[in-house]
Design a protein around this motif. Structure first.
Motif, mmCIF file in Angstrom:
data_model
loop_
_atom_site.group_PDB
_atom_site.id
_atom_site.type_symbol
_atom_site.label_atom_id
_atom_site.label_comp_id
_atom_site.label_asym_id
_atom_site.label_seq_id
_atom_site.Cartn_x
_atom_site.Cartn_y
_atom_site.Cartn_z
ATOM 1 N N GLU A 37 31.386 6.397 47.290
ATOM 2 C CA GLU A 37 31.344 7.489 46.321
ATOM 3 C C GLU A 37 32.635 8.302 46.284
ATOM 4 O O GLU A 37 32.903 9.046 45.332
ATOM 5 C CB GLU A 37 30.164 8.424 46.632
ATOM 6 C CG GLU A 37 30.267 9.214 47.926
ATOM 7 C CD GLU A 37 29.900 8.423 49.176
ATOM 8 O OE1 GLU A 37 29.921 9.019 50.270
ATOM 9 O OE2 GLU A 37 29.573 7.214 49.050
ATOM 10 N N THR A 59 23.575 3.506 47.894
ATOM 11 C CA THR A 59 22.777 4.699 48.152
ATOM 12 C C THR A 59 23.700 5.909 48.118
ATOM 13 O O THR A 59 24.859 5.824 48.513
ATOM 14 C CB THR A 59 22.081 4.624 49.518
ATOM 15 O OG1 THR A 59 23.086 4.532 50.540
ATOM 16 C CG2 THR A 59 21.161 3.418 49.610
ATOM 17 N N LEU A 113 19.634 8.799 45.580
ATOM 18 C CA LEU A 113 19.277 7.848 44.531
ATOM 19 C C LEU A 113 19.683 6.441 44.933
ATOM 20 O O LEU A 113 20.786 6.202 45.406
ATOM 21 C CB LEU A 113 19.973 8.232 43.224
ATOM 22 C CG LEU A 113 19.609 7.418 41.979
ATOM 23 C CD1 LEU A 113 18.170 7.688 41.564
ATOM 24 C CD2 LEU A 113 20.561 7.760 40.841
ATOM 25 N N SER A 162 20.705 2.905 43.643
ATOM 26 C CA SER A 162 21.251 2.354 42.408
ATOM 27 C C SER A 162 21.591 0.884 42.599
ATOM 28 O O SER A 162 21.867 0.430 43.713
ATOM 29 C CB SER A 162 22.496 3.134 41.975
ATOM 30 O OG SER A 162 23.529 2.996 42.938
ATOM 31 N N SER A 215 23.744 -2.531 40.691
ATOM 32 C CA SER A 215 24.653 -3.100 39.681
ATOM 33 C C SER A 215 24.796 -4.584 39.986
ATOM 34 O O SER A 215 25.820 -5.048 40.483
ATOM 35 C CB SER A 215 26.024 -2.408 39.726
ATOM 36 O OG SER A 215 25.891 -1.025 39.505
ATOM 37 N N LEU A 232 15.283 5.293 40.146
ATOM 38 C CA LEU A 232 16.286 4.290 40.453
ATOM 39 C C LEU A 232 17.352 4.308 39.364
ATOM 40 O O LEU A 232 17.196 4.968 38.324
ATOM 41 C CB LEU A 232 15.657 2.893 40.535
ATOM 42 C CG LEU A 232 14.534 2.677 41.556
ATOM 43 C CD1 LEU A 232 13.944 1.282 41.385
ATOM 44 C CD2 LEU A 232 15.032 2.871 42.964
ATOM 45 N N SER A 233 18.409 3.563 39.604
ATOM 46 C CA SER A 233 19.468 3.453 38.610
ATOM 47 C C SER A 233 19.897 2.002 38.495
ATOM 48 O O SER A 233 20.083 1.317 39.500
ATOM 49 C CB SER A 233 20.667 4.324 39.004
ATOM 50 O OG SER A 233 21.771 4.061 38.180
ATOM 51 N N HIS A 234 20.041 1.539 37.247
ATOM 52 C CA HIS A 234 20.567 0.205 36.960
ATOM 53 C C HIS A 234 21.813 0.388 36.108
ATOM 54 O O HIS A 234 21.740 0.867 34.964
ATOM 55 C CB HIS A 234 19.533 -0.640 36.215
ATOM 56 C CG HIS A 234 20.060 -1.959 35.730
ATOM 57 N ND1 HIS A 234 20.095 -3.078 36.520
ATOM 58 C CD2 HIS A 234 20.592 -2.328 34.523
ATOM 59 C CE1 HIS A 234 20.614 -4.092 35.834
ATOM 60 N NE2 HIS A 234 20.921 -3.654 34.615
ATOM 61 N N TYR A 235 22.985 0.040 36.658
ATOM 62 C CA TYR A 235 24.256 0.236 35.960
ATOM 63 C C TYR A 235 24.326 1.634 35.332
ATOM 64 O O TYR A 235 24.578 1.783 34.138
ATOM 65 C CB TYR A 235 24.466 -0.849 34.906
ATOM 66 C CG TYR A 235 24.965 -2.153 35.491
ATOM 67 C CD1 TYR A 235 26.312 -2.302 35.814
ATOM 68 C CD2 TYR A 235 24.111 -3.217 35.729
ATOM 69 C CE1 TYR A 235 26.783 -3.495 36.351
ATOM 70 C CE2 TYR A 235 24.575 -4.415 36.269
ATOM 71 C CZ TYR A 235 25.915 -4.540 36.578
ATOM 72 O OH TYR A 235 26.385 -5.726 37.118
ATOM 73 N N SER A 236 24.058 2.642 36.161
ATOM 74 C CA SER A 236 24.146 4.061 35.775
ATOM 75 C C SER A 236 23.049 4.510 34.813
ATOM 76 O O SER A 236 23.061 5.656 34.356
ATOM 77 C CB SER A 236 25.517 4.389 35.158
ATOM 78 O OG SER A 236 26.549 4.087 36.080
ATOM 79 N N GLN A 237 22.103 3.642 34.501
ATOM 80 C CA GLN A 237 20.963 4.031 33.666
ATOM 81 C C GLN A 237 19.791 4.389 34.575
ATOM 82 O O GLN A 237 19.197 3.529 35.220
ATOM 83 C CB GLN A 237 20.578 2.885 32.726
ATOM 84 C CG GLN A 237 19.412 3.211 31.804
ATOM 85 C CD GLN A 237 19.053 2.050 30.890
ATOM 86 O OE1 GLN A 237 19.816 1.092 30.755
ATOM 87 N NE2 GLN A 237 17.895 2.129 30.254
ATOM 88 N N THR A 238 19.482 5.681 34.648
ATOM 89 C CA THR A 238 18.429 6.156 35.557
ATOM 90 C C THR A 238 17.052 5.914 34.924
ATOM 91 O O THR A 238 16.864 6.133 33.724
ATOM 92 C CB THR A 238 18.607 7.651 35.858
ATOM 93 O OG1 THR A 238 19.905 7.851 36.424
ATOM 94 C CG2 THR A 238 17.559 8.143 36.841
#
Length: 781
Positions: free
Chosen positions: A624, A710, A714, A716, A718, A760-766
């Motif tokens: 991060e 992590t 959250l 996530s 990708s 959760l997040s998938h490619y920045s889509q929460t």
């Protein structure tokens, strides 16, 4: 990758078993490692049940995790603070080896004729099976099956079952079973990674007896003065047999000779139950009693029920831990072997951890390293957090020894040893040992990740915070604010993860990880102050913590010197690294790798050569904090000068290559990681598995191709797959929830298997998942 071995495995590509078909004596040393069975406490190296005649190609061994002998470390030129007393895991009494004599002929695969030979490590049922049809003495044929297990539910217990059937004759069979207490460790070799350092026979026998089919041996180490006991008993399906048992104290042997008449096509069974306890588990005067109780219970429930318990335990393990990989059967086999080996290697009692070679061999003396926290711990945090907790409690139990080491080196707080078993620093080469001060921060990183994943505040209050605070205190005392660096906090004369660069100033990995440690310490201080006044005051009183000290930690963290080179747009590994000559690895002959066995350290240290990722590991762990450009620039700078002489290396390169969309390169690194031991890619599997590499294989699937990260509470993802892999699935536990991820080349499905709800997040889509719900996403290619 610089080197990718073309070695071919001798194992059949079975997804749940490691199968050797046909006898391969030339590979015996390596096969003994692969066919080890263990349960985290007891390790039974996979030597042949009937022994191997060439001792230079075999090392029969039994290990107990955390049971050790001490040895003196001698230096031609010593110095203050050098490690003076080492610890090494000892090879204890052997109960696995038998003599079988059939009609006067000793059973051995080096005589007669082998009509069938299959050896199988069964990873679903937790057992090692050997199936043999042997022909001898004018075409007499006999069928023999050996089954061996280290009980996963009863960690002090193991058992071996032998079934014998004469196929075309009747005759007399004699089985000689032993407790062989004349065990020894490997001596030192030219390979600095192998050899225990202890004298050849480290024990004195203090008790030995036998009574019919039962026997007991107790021995004590000569220097650490630790005792262990081993008891055996035998169960037979044979009604009429003759048994003679005796003790030879001079040879440290308890022997049982069992004879019976065997009829053609009749099967005869012998089960040997054995139990080990040590003085590190219980008081010395209780060892014999507890061994006996364990054996009594084992005989009562019988071998078949022990197998049933083994299956039940592994059903639960695989339910949570299994990783499915479709597209390459050898990879599926390898990833399951890695996870099974991690389970077998990992102590769960708070007094043991994970040795670098597990319980399979004596490489690195059975020592625990940072491998546990950085490479292996993530697997347990996200699949079996209760095991991760016990591993961290083990570190807490060594905290007093870490305090003593810090004091010895004139520092406040605590300094964990680079390599140890019971808490002493066992590294005799301080530039690549004690100087790796990042060990503290590595342990704190694991605590931080465990706490983020579990919200286990009780662990923090009772164990974790104290480690974090004492580590922060040590680091605050280690460095200083340097006027020459614009008043930034600097740490001088350290060694980072790359052991081909030692004793440098401002190693970037160390500085960033120390900053993380200090920030986390300050956060825990505030958290405890706000949530549990009693625990907060207890810790403050015990450690004499004050608000002023925490403010100093915050000041250091905010003013940490974090190197960056604007011209190269990279993070320099340390203050001097980029000024050294950059070495072209392609000009080094293949037979000179690994360099540490062929070059003097000074010849390595003066060049830009990396043994393993250092800056790149930092970027991975603290992802991060860095941009995509940071990752790309540093990957392109450091990859060409990394030798991968460490088995810790390739997994990290694989994970980061996925993020850079270098998918085929990522797969090459991953395959090298996953098949390291099964294909003996480094030609040293004989010394034991590469446990950290196996943890890295799991991370390469989940964090690499699964793209899991992590941070900020959250989870996530990708994900993306290389062409060689069609599908992966895995499960992770996070904040009381169990999430299943399924990835193909063009879609991802996330399912909440347990827990009420999770973001959760998938490619920045929460998105939110509720209990039992699944959501599917398209993966853009």
């Amino acid at each position: 990758m610089r080197r990718l071995s073309k070695r071919q495995a001798i194992f059949l590509p079975d997804e749940w078993n490691i199968i050797e078909e046909g006898f391969h004596p030339e590979k015996n040393f390596m096969l003994e490692t692969i066919f080890t069975v263990a349960n985290g406490y007891l390790g039974l190296r996979g030597n042949l049940d009937e022994d191997f005649p060439d001792k230079s190609q075999s090392f029969k061994a039994t290990y107990i995790n955390g049971f050790y002998e001490e040895y003196d470390i001698t230096y031609p030129e010593g110095g203050y603070g050098f490690a003076k007393r080492g610890e090494a895991m000892v090879n204890v009494a052997d109960v696995k080896t038998f003599e079988i004599i059939i009609d006067g002929e000793k059973f051995t695969l080096f005589n007669g004729k082998i009509n069938k030979y299959v050896r199988k490590l069964d990873m679903r049922n937790g057992r090692l099976v050997r199936e043999i049809i042997w022909e001898f003495n004018s075409s007499k044929k006999i069928y023999i099956i050996f089954e061996r297990l280290a009980c996963l539910k009863r960690q002090h217990l193991g058992a071996i079952n032998i079934r014998i059937k004469p196929l075309n004759f009747s005759g007399r069979i004699k089985i000689v079973s032993k407790i062989d207490g004349n065990s020894s460790n490997l001596l030192e070799t030219e390979d600095v990674r192998v050899g225990s350092g202890i004298e050849k026979f480290p024990f004195e026998t203090i008790k030995a007896y036998c009574d019919k089919l039962n026997g007991f041996l107790m021995q004590k180490t000569k220097k650490s003065r630790l005792s262990y006991g081993c008891m055996v008993d035998h169960g037979l399906s044979i009604k009429e047999f003759f048994c003679k048992s005796f003790v030879d104290k001079e040879k440290n042997l308890v022997t049982f000779e069992i004879e019976f008449d065997a009829k053609q096509n009749m099967e005869y069974s012998l089960t040997k139950y054995f139990s080990y306890f040590t003085q590190r588990d219980v008081e010395e005067d209780l060892i014999e009693e507890l061994c006996a109780a364990e054996i009594l219970e084992a005989k009562k429930i019988g071998f078949e029920n022990l197998l049933k318990e083994q299956r039940e335990f592994l059903e639960t393990f695989w339910e949570n831990a299994d990783v499915v990989v479709k597209g390459d059967p050898k990879i599926q086999q390898a990833i399951r072997f890695s996870l099974f080996s991690l389970l077998q290697s990992t102590g769960r009692n708070g007094i043991s951890n994970i040795a670098a070679k597990g319980l399979t061999g004596e490489g690195y003396g059975g020592h625990y390293f940072w491998d546990s926290e950085i490479y292996i711990m993530p697997f347990f945090i996200y699949t079996h957090p209760e095991i991760a907790r016990m591993l961290l409690i083990h570190r807490y139990n060594l905290l007093d020894a870490a305090r003593q080491r810090a004091e010895e080196l004139h520092h406040r707080g605590a300094l964990y040893p680079w390599r140890t078993i019971a808490g002493k620093e066992c590294s005799a080469y301080f530039p690549a040992g004690t100087a790796q001060y990042h060990i503290n921060a590595d342990i704190v990183y694991a605590i931080k990740k465990y706490f983020e994943a579990t919200d286990d505040l009780d662990f923090i209050k009772n164990y974790g915070a104290e480690i974090v605070f004492e580590s922060a205190r040590f680091y605050a005392d280690l460095g200083h604010f340097s006027e020459e660096k614009d008043g930034k906090f600097c740490i001088f004369c350290v060694t980072g993860p790359d052991e081909y660069t030692a004793l440098v100033d401002n190693n970037a990995y160390t500085n960033y990880m120390v900053q993380m440690n200090l920030e986390f310490a300050a956060r825990l201080y505030s958290l405890l102050k706000e949530t549990d006044k009693e625990a907060f005051e207890r810790l403050c009183n015990k450690l004499k913590l004050s608000d002023e000290e925490i403010e100093l930690w915050k000041k250091i963290a905010n003013n940490m010197y974090l190197p960056y080179n604007a011209k190269l747009k990279i993070i320099p590994q340390d203050d001097s690294f980029i000024y050294k000559k950059r070495f072209d690895l392609s000009k080094i002959p293949e037979d000179q790798f690994p360099l540490l066995l062929h070059w003097h350290y000074l010849d390595i240290y003066r060049y830009q050569i990396c043994k393993q990722p250092d800056v790149l590991l930092l970027i991975y762990l603290l992802r991060e904090k860095f941009s995509y450009e940071d990752l790309k620039n540093n990957y392109e700078y450091y990859e060409p000068i990394t030798t991968h002489d460490s088995s810790l290396s390739s997994a990290i390169f694989s994970i980061l290559a996925v993020e850079l969309n270098l998918l085929e390169k990522a797969y090459e690194y991953f395959r090298y990681t996953a098949r390291m031991d099964l294909d003996d890619l480094n030609d040293n599997t004989k010394d034991g598995i590469h446990a950290a590499c196996m943890g890295g294989a799991w991370q390469a699937v989940v964090f690499g191709f699964g793209g899991m990260r992590t941070g900020n509470g959250l989870l996530s993802f990708s994900p993306r797959l290389p062409k060689n892999i069609d599908y992966i699935s895995f499960k992770v536990k996070y904040k009381g929830c169990t999430i299943k991820g399924e990835i193909t080349k063009n879609k991802a499905i996330y399912t909440l298997l347990a827990g009420e709800a999770i973001l959760l997040s998938h490619y920045s889509q929460t998105f939110e998942l509720k209990s039992g719900q699944a959501k599917e996403f398209v993966i853009e290619t």
